[in-house]
Write an enzyme that holds these catalytic residues in place. Structure first.
Site, PDB file in Angstrom:
ATOM      1  N   LYS A 134       3.028  -3.050   9.068  1.00 50.69           N
ATOM      2  CA  LYS A 134       1.907  -2.989   8.109  1.00 50.69           C
ATOM      3  C   LYS A 134       2.316  -3.661   6.795  1.00 50.69           C
ATOM      4  CE  LYS A 134      -1.233   0.364   5.880  1.00 50.69           C
ATOM      5  NZ  LYS A 134      -0.837   0.686   4.518  1.00 50.69           N
ATOM      6  N   TYR A 155       7.738   5.307   6.326  1.00 51.76           N
ATOM      7  CA  TYR A 155       8.482   4.633   5.265  1.00 51.76           C
ATOM      8  C   TYR A 155       9.946   4.807   5.640  1.00 51.76           C
ATOM      9  CZ  TYR A 155       4.531   4.125   2.057  1.00 51.76           C
ATOM     10  OH  TYR A 155       3.341   3.765   1.461  1.00 51.76           O
ATOM     11  N   THR A 188       5.465   0.621   7.313  1.00 49.67           N
ATOM     12  CA  THR A 188       4.884  -0.032   6.132  1.00 49.67           C
ATOM     13  C   THR A 188       5.978  -0.778   5.388  1.00 49.67           C
ATOM     14  OG1 THR A 188       3.158   1.627   5.986  1.00 49.67           O
ATOM     15  CG2 THR A 188       3.612   0.376   3.979  1.00 49.67           C
ATOM     16  N   SER A 246       0.362   9.797   7.482  1.00 47.41           N
ATOM     17  CA  SER A 246       1.211   9.154   6.467  1.00 47.41           C
ATOM     18  C   SER A 246       2.569   9.836   6.385  1.00 47.41           C
ATOM     19  CB  SER A 246       0.519   9.247   5.102  1.00 47.41           C
ATOM     20  OG  SER A 246       1.417   8.941   4.078  1.00 47.41           O
ATOM     21  N   HIS A 271      -2.015  -3.102   0.882  1.00 47.58           N
ATOM     22  CA  HIS A 271      -1.896  -1.717   0.421  1.00 47.58           C
ATOM     23  C   HIS A 271      -3.032  -1.398  -0.569  1.00 47.58           C
ATOM     24  CE1 HIS A 271       1.483   1.357   0.731  1.00 47.58           C
ATOM     25  NE2 HIS A 271       0.645   1.984  -0.067  1.00 47.58           N
TER      26      HIS A 271
END
Ligand code: FNR
Length: 390
Positions: A301, A160, A186, A136, A325
């Site tokens: 995503k 991100y 994402t 992540s 999510h």
């Protein structure tokens, strides 16, 4: 008494079953229960209130969290008989690489809320199973450290997109150097969801210096620490709690606690992270830039609409992940499983279609595959396993 268990091989269900029954004969029960609901309940008992709220919670009234599960309940499997199942093979080729099962570990931020070893424990577990772990952007352990713990085992990086392109580029470069096989961007979090369970506790892990390790280990991020941050300076009254948070920020920042406290580096990192996190203005045209940054495959995503999936194909993306999510972003959004068949049809076999949001059992994985998913990402259940078993 709980005993440490060795990792089962994917596809080794009957062996696992036998192991559990034989352990039971000796009076041992699994430390990590195999039913999703008990897993969550047992994990809750060992987690802080803040940690459980952060992991279990969803956006708004949590209608989409519930819808994700209800969508699985709405489907039933029709078994067939007399098919030789003495040898079972769950392996597949994903982005050119053989993996033992159609299962990845979803990117989950701030895992140090749950266990001290956080992402590192998950990295080891994933490597033990040979399943890809998606690091992540909001990890609690820098990607390089997790990569080292994984040997040659597959890992991907979830991005991100920052307000700083330079930082985005640096994160992607580091993912390449860490041996990541793909970048997952994402797209469903241009802004943080409205999450009442966290709001009533007034708790956001990042403000405590948790879940920002990819940033505080990044040369571009660190080089800008001294720069002024845009926006008004948040005024937090000096209370015992805010003082404790200040100490936490200094403790979690790399380097000496005292030096961080004196220099205010921990606090500056949190402020800078908040200023740079996510780019709400991101649009399709920006994705082209990612191609200039990396040759790695790029997956999108958070895709729920067939038109977005078609656009991903048209833009030459390498895969999509159907996901809401885990119901943490748009309350009232369609269940991810409901969206899956439409996306699969729109993609028409041109790209892998991964799926997450609501997977709680092997039967759920079967249903997602039957509805056209190439593979699935498991999320909250492994976090509860981490809380209970490290
Ligand atoms: C997430 N998810 C997530 N996704 C992502 O792209 N980057 C992230 O940092 C996080 N962080 C995160 C934290 C926590 C506590 C949760 C529960 C989820 C979403 C995650 O990747 C996945 O989409 C969901 O977890 C799927 O829903 P279920 O199956 O876990 O309910």
């Amino acid at each position: 008494m709980a005993q440490p268990e060795s990792a089962p091989r994917p596809g080794a269900g009957p062996e696992r079953q036998r192991h559990l029954y034989l352990a039971g004969l000796a009076g041992r029960v699994p430390r990590v229960p195999p039913q999703a609901e008990q897993l969550e309940a047992r994990a809750r008992a060992v987690m802080s209130r803040q940690a459980f709220a952060y992991v279990a919670g969803g956006a708004g009234l949590e209608r989409t969290v519930r819808a994700n599960r209800a969508a699985f309940e709405a489907w039933r499997i029709v078994p067939r008989v007399l098919r030789d199942v003495s040898v079972r093979d769950t392996s597949l080729t994903l982005l050119g690489r053989r993996v033992p099962a159609p299962i990845l570990l979803a990117p989950i931020g701030a895992l140090d809320l749950v266990h001290r070893q956080a992402d590192l424990a998950v990295a080891r577990a994933a490597a033990g199973l040979g399943l890809p772990f998606i690091f992540s952007s909001q990890a609690s352990v820098p990607m390089e450290e997790c990569a080292r713990a994984m040997g040659e085992s597959p890992r991907w990086f979830q991005l991100y997109w920052s307000r700083s392109d330079e930082l985005t580029r640096s994160l992607v470069r580091r993912a390449e150097h860490s041996g990541c096989d793909a970048i997952v961007i994402t797209l469903d979090t241009p802004l943080l969801g409205w999450r009442p369970r966290d709001l009533v506790l007034g708790y956001l892990p990042f403000l405590h210096g948790r879940g920002i390790a990819q940033y505080t280990s990044d040369p571009v991020f660190l080089a800008g620490l001294g720069e002024p941050v845009e926006g008004p300076s948040p005024s937090v009254p000096p209370t015992p709690r805010s003082m404790a948070a200040l100490l936490e920020q200094a403790r979690r920042h790399p380097g000496s606690f005292w030096r961080n406290l004196r220099s205010g580096a921990g606090r500056a990192a949190v402020r800078r992270f908040l200023a740079l996190f996510s780019r709400p203005s991101l649009v399709w045209e920006d994705l082209g830039r990612l191609r200039d940054y990396t040759r790695l495959p790029v997956l999108l995503k958070g895709i729920l609409h067939p038109d977005d999936a078609r656009r991903a194909v048209a833009m030459g993306m390498d895969g999509v992940i159907v996901s809401n999510h885990g119901g943490r972003q748009v309350d009232g959004a369609i269940a991810a499983l409901e969206a899956l068949p439409g996306v699969v049809e729109a993609v028409g076999g041109r790209l892998p279609v991964l799926f997450d949001s609501g997977i709680r059992s092997g039967a759920d994985i079967f249903k997602a595959l039957a509805l056209g998913a190439t593979a699935v990402c498991v999320g909250r259940p492994y976090v509860y396993g981490l809380a209970l078993g490290g």
